[in-house]
Design a protein around this motif. Structure first.
Motif, PDB file in Angstrom:
ATOM      1  N   ARG A  59       8.228  50.157  66.221  1.00  0.00           N
ATOM      2  CA  ARG A  59       9.262  49.308  65.579  1.00  0.00           C
ATOM      3  C   ARG A  59       9.711  50.415  64.430  1.00  0.00           C
ATOM      4  N   TRP A 115      12.335  49.160  62.201  1.00  0.00           N
ATOM      5  CA  TRP A 115      12.827  48.284  61.081  1.00  0.00           C
ATOM      6  C   TRP A 115      12.579  46.934  61.451  1.00  0.00           C
ATOM      7  N   PRO A 116      12.134  46.105  60.769  1.00  0.00           N
ATOM      8  CA  PRO A 116      11.766  46.362  59.131  1.00  0.00           C
ATOM      9  C   PRO A 116      10.474  47.062  59.225  1.00  0.00           C
ATOM     10  N   GLY A 117       9.935  47.777  58.430  1.00  0.00           N
ATOM     11  CA  GLY A 117       8.570  48.343  58.026  1.00  0.00           C
ATOM     12  C   GLY A 117       8.095  48.923  59.365  1.00  0.00           C
ATOM     13  N   PRO A 118       8.412  50.159  59.658  1.00  0.00           N
ATOM     14  CA  PRO A 118       7.521  50.663  60.969  1.00  0.00           C
ATOM     15  C   PRO A 118       6.207  50.362  61.054  1.00  0.00           C
ATOM     16  N   ARG A 144      17.341  41.317  62.986  1.00  0.00           N
ATOM     17  CA  ARG A 144      15.872  40.924  62.892  1.00  0.00           C
ATOM     18  C   ARG A 144      15.050  41.971  63.079  1.00  0.00           C
ATOM     19  N   HIS A 145      15.263  42.768  63.977  1.00  0.00           N
ATOM     20  CA  HIS A 145      14.482  44.064  64.057  1.00  0.00           C
ATOM     21  C   HIS A 145      15.226  45.197  65.001  1.00  0.00           C
ATOM     22  N   HIS A 182      19.437  40.595  67.096  1.00  0.00           N
ATOM     23  CA  HIS A 182      20.061  39.960  66.026  1.00  0.00           C
ATOM     24  C   HIS A 182      20.120  38.503  66.334  1.00  0.00           C
TER      25      HIS A 182
END
Length: 248
Positions: A9, A11-14, A231-232, A245
């Motif tokens: 991941r 984004w958000p926050g790896p 979203r990611h 999205h």
């Protein structure tokens, strides 16, 4: 046996490490309301195919997510042209994914839904003849069904001049098929966008330039632009991006 390429991941926050199938399933998930999700792969310069087929753009990570999205859906929606050109076979899942569906109260296999204005379909194509669940075909009111099609599929007529997509999707939801996954093609994607029926887009971006020639992932009559929040973002070490999205 193919080597699994780690997916992280971005984004958000790896996250702390590679995502396993359980983590990916949680990220994509099933919605608590009816949803039409569209899944495509594209090159950096927007091509929908490489050497005339989408497979040239897809690698192991994309195929992994592709399979999970099929596992999560109630029905897989595809345009007749894509069904023919890509040579769709029966929609089947591996034992682990079938087990996941049973554990979550779903039918063992998703239902194939084909959208066709003309009904230029071959009932002997494996997508119909070998289907583990009887497919559904959405078509216009006056389209003539080829011999044998009604033996292998439910033909649903939804519009006088062309398929009424809103009516067709509403009919699917009355059958209990509320989580819909569309795999194209571009013309169907364009028509769904024009009718404001797309709730989510999952887009894999392959790190290559296809150059002039191939079409875009969407085509058809112009329609107003519509926002679809990110979203990611998932990524692999070799530069593949997987974007999701979705509407609020």
């Amino acid at each position: 046996m193919s080597v699994r390429v780690p997916i992280h991941r971005a984004w958000p926050g790896p996250g702390d490490g590679p995502l396993d199938d359980a983590a990916l399933t949680a990220l994509y998930g099933r919605a608590d309301r009816p949803r039409l999700r569209v899944n495509f792969v594209t090159s950096l310069d927007g091509a929908v195919t490489l050497d005339d087929y989408s497979a040239g753009l897809s690698g192991e990570p994309d195929k992994r997510v592709f399979g999970l999205l099929r596992m999560l859906c109630d029905a897989l929606v595809v345009g007749a042209g894509t069904l023919r050109h890509e040579g769709y076979r029966a929609i089947r899942l591996d034992p682990a994914r079938r087990a996941w569906r049973r554990e979550h109260g779903l039918a063992e296999y998703p239902t194939l839904v084909v959208v066709s204005d003309s009904l230029r379909l071959d009932p002997a194509q494996a997508a119909f003849a070998d289907a583990p669940v009887r497919p559904v075909v959405l078509t216009r009111d006056d389209a003539a069904a080829p011999t044998g099609l009604t033996d292998v599929a439910d033909v649903v007529r939804t519009g006088p001049d062309r398929v009424d997509l809103a009516a067709g999707l509403a009919g699917l939801r009355r059958r209990g098929l509320t989580q819909l996954l569309c795999e194209g093609g571009p013309r169907l994607f364009g028509a769904l966008t024009a009718a404001d029926l797309v709730d989510e887009v999952c887009l894999t971006v392959a790190p290559l330039l296809a150059g002039p020639g191939p079409g875009r992932i969407t085509t058809g009559a112009p329609s107003p632009p519509r926002g679809l929040p990110l979203r990611h973002v998932l990524a692999t070490a070799d530069g593949v991006l997987m974007l999701r999205h979705a509407r609020d």
